[in-house]
Scaffold this motif. Structure first.
Motif, PDB file in Angstrom:
ATOM      1  N   LYS A   4       0.850  -1.173   0.000  1.00 49.60           N
ATOM      2  CA  LYS A   4       0.000   0.000   0.000  1.00 49.60           C
ATOM      3  C   LYS A   4       0.889   1.226   0.000  1.00 49.60           C
ATOM      4  O   LYS A   4       1.995   1.194   0.555  1.00 49.60           O
ATOM      5  N   GLU A   5       0.437   2.316  -0.610  1.00 54.68           N
ATOM      6  CA  GLU A   5       1.253   3.529  -0.674  1.00 54.68           C
ATOM      7  C   GLU A   5       0.948   4.442   0.511  1.00 54.68           C
ATOM      8  O   GLU A   5      -0.206   4.608   0.898  1.00 54.68           O
ATOM      9  N   TYR A   6       2.017   5.027   1.039  1.00 53.59           N
ATOM     10  CA  TYR A   6       1.908   5.969   2.156  1.00 53.59           C
ATOM     11  C   TYR A   6       2.870   7.121   1.932  1.00 53.59           C
ATOM     12  O   TYR A   6       3.843   7.001   1.184  1.00 53.59           O
ATOM     13  N   THR A   7       2.630   8.229   2.644  1.00 56.30           N
ATOM     14  CA  THR A   7       3.538   9.365   2.615  1.00 56.30           C
ATOM     15  C   THR A   7       4.401   9.313   3.859  1.00 56.30           C
ATOM     16  O   THR A   7       3.890   9.086   4.966  1.00 56.30           O
ATOM     17  N   VAL A   8       5.704   9.539   3.697  1.00 53.11           N
ATOM     18  CA  VAL A   8       6.623   9.519   4.840  1.00 53.11           C
ATOM     19  C   VAL A   8       6.457  10.823   5.623  1.00 53.11           C
ATOM     20  O   VAL A   8       6.505  11.912   5.053  1.00 53.11           O
TER      21      VAL A   8
END
Length: 185
Positions: A4-8
């Motif tokens: 899944k994509e996430y923002t750091v």
């Protein structure tokens, strides 16, 4: 493995209500960028992070981030809820105790007023039917005057003689009778 994509973020990656951070600090160079998180749904204690250094690069492995345990700084919700409930219950109990004390005091005052009115109706002066002194009363601020001091106190014009002092209770009862419109002998 699922992904899944996430923002750091500054604190790492917020994934499934937990925070993940890598030990080497590599994620610090990716703050604000989108990364892909690969994880095993059976074991979420660590996740593998893939991302791009530049927009034109292919995704590559960045690091493995581990679950951060904030046990010393962050208590679990159940523990906080339990402590809050205990605190509320203790406060409620204190309020109930003080309310019952207040009711007892009001009841005692009503009984005292009732006995004073019955004494006045029977023609008994307050000095004849004085109640027993309370044992839990605070001591007076000034020591009582001794018999040798009595003439000196009475010579002062500000202190009335005991016989000259008006009966305030009787005056109050008289005023109450007048307000009610009735007059008792």
């Amino acid at each position: 493995m699922r992904s899944k994509e996430y923002t750091v973020q500054r604190y790492g990656i917020h994934f499934q209500n937990n925070y993940y951070r890598d030990a080497a600090g590599v994620l610090g160079g990716f703050i604000g960028r989108r990364v892909t998180v690969f994880f095993d749904s059976r074991d979420t204690s660590r996740v593998r992070i893939w991302g791009r250094q530049n927009a034109d690069e292919e995704p590559r492995y960045i690091c493995t981030a581990h679950l951060q345990s904030f046990a010393p700084t962050q208590a679990d919700r159940a523990g906080v809820a339990t402590k809050n409930k205990q605190r509320r219950d203790k406060t409620r109990q204190e309020v109930r105790e003080r309310q019952s004390e207040g009711k007892e005091v009001l009841k005692a005052l009503d009984e005292l007023d009732a006995s004073a009115e019955t004494d006045a109706a029977q023609g008994i002066s307050p000095s004849e039917s004085s109640p027993e002194p309370a044992t839990n009363m605070a001591p007076p601020e000034h020591p009582p005057a001794t018999p040798t001091d009595a003439p000196a106190l009475r010579s002062n014009n500000n202190v009335p003689e005991p016989d000259d002092e008006p009966d305030y209770d009787e005056l109050r009862r008289t005023m109450q009778r007048k307000q009610r419109g009735g007059s008792r002998p």
